[in-house]
Design a protein around this motif. Sequence first.
Motif, short mmCIF file in Angstrom:
data_model
loop_
_atom_site.label_atom_id
_atom_site.label_comp_id
_atom_site.label_asym_id
_atom_site.label_seq_id
_atom_site.Cartn_x
_atom_site.Cartn_y
_atom_site.Cartn_z
N LYS A 1 0.85 -1.20 0.17
CA LYS A 1 0.12 -0.17 -0.03
C LYS A 1 0.82 1.36 -0.02
CE LYS A 1 -4.12 -0.95 2.26
NZ LYS A 1 -4.90 -1.21 3.64
N GLU B 1 1.27 4.18 -2.76
CA GLU B 1 0.72 5.54 -2.75
C GLU B 1 1.82 6.38 -2.59
OE1 GLU B 1 -2.13 6.92 -1.25
OE2 GLU B 1 -3.13 5.04 -1.92
N ASP C 1 -3.91 14.71 1.03
CA ASP C 1 -4.66 13.41 1.50
C ASP C 1 -3.66 12.55 1.18
OD1 ASP C 1 -6.92 14.55 2.23
OD2 ASP C 1 -7.92 14.29 0.47
N VAL C 2 -3.04 12.28 0.14
CA VAL C 2 -2.03 11.11 -0.10
C VAL C 2 -0.92 11.05 0.67
CG1 VAL C 2 -0.60 10.23 -1.76
CG2 VAL C 2 -2.62 10.81 -2.39
N GLN D 1 -0.97 12.52 3.62
CA GLN D 1 -1.36 11.98 5.20
C GLN D 1 -1.50 10.46 5.30
OE1 GLN D 1 -4.80 14.53 5.66
NE2 GLN D 1 -3.55 16.06 6.83
N GLU D 2 -2.18 9.98 4.20
CA GLU D 2 -2.29 8.59 4.10
C GLU D 2 -0.75 7.89 4.28
OE1 GLU D 2 -4.44 6.65 4.39
OE2 GLU D 2 -3.91 4.69 3.30
N SER E 1 0.34 8.11 7.88
CA SER E 1 -0.37 7.08 8.50
C SER E 1 0.09 5.81 8.47
CB SER E 1 -2.03 7.35 8.28
OG SER E 1 -2.61 6.18 8.68
N LEU E 2 0.23 5.44 7.17
CA LEU E 2 0.87 4.08 6.81
C LEU E 2 2.24 3.79 7.41
CD1 LEU E 2 -0.31 3.67 3.05
CD2 LEU E 2 -1.18 2.25 4.74
#
Length: 232
Positions: A71, A75, A92-93, A95-96, A99-100
């Motif tokens: 993932k 990303e 958003d990406v 932040q994602e 988080s990952l």
Amino acid sequence: MSRAEPLYRLQLIDTEIDKVAKRVREIDAAIRNNPVVNHARQELEALQKVYQRVNNDQKMLDLDARSLDEKLKSEEERLYSGKIKVAKELLDVQQEIESLKRRRANLEETLLAAMMAIEESRKAEQKCAAALKQALKNWEEDKTAMRQEDQELRKRYATLVEQRKGLTNAILPSDLNIYVSIRTKKPQAVATLRNGACSACGVEPSSQMMQQARNGSIIVICPLCGRILYGA
Ligand SMILES: [Zn+2]
């Protein structure tokens, strides 16, 4: 000869027969079953289950880690692809991805703990397997010695039974009946007179009884414990 004397000798033989038979039963049980081995086997089985469980846990965590990595990779590829034109989407990406990465770092700690659990479990299992091996070895050695002892005991048993047969042939059937009937209630049917007292219960019989017991012309029964009194 005192009538109680052959009964006293019979008592000695029967006591030894009982002892030999008891030991034969003990040996039989000890050859068939060993509590130390049983315990080690159960322990090992339990530890093997734990080992399997922590191994499975680790495999599941590995799968999670791989899926997170994929993932993250996709990303990041998206982020640097230059295909994202909208700032909000870019954020958003990003932040994602953050988080990952956090999830991945947490997972790494969990994985490390799982590896340690596997190592500990493996060590405990090995230790227990070694203990079981040793217990089995000891048991085998004991069994060899016990089989030898068992053979000797069986020979002795046969000899005692022969002696018993010879002795009972020389005893009055009525006296033998008294003996046998006492023996159904207590293993020791004959007591000796020691310092004027019954050696089994300690009671001091009357002087007349003592006299009769020593004289041996009749069977004298201890007034307290009901055993045949033998006055040597
Ligand atoms: Zn007595």
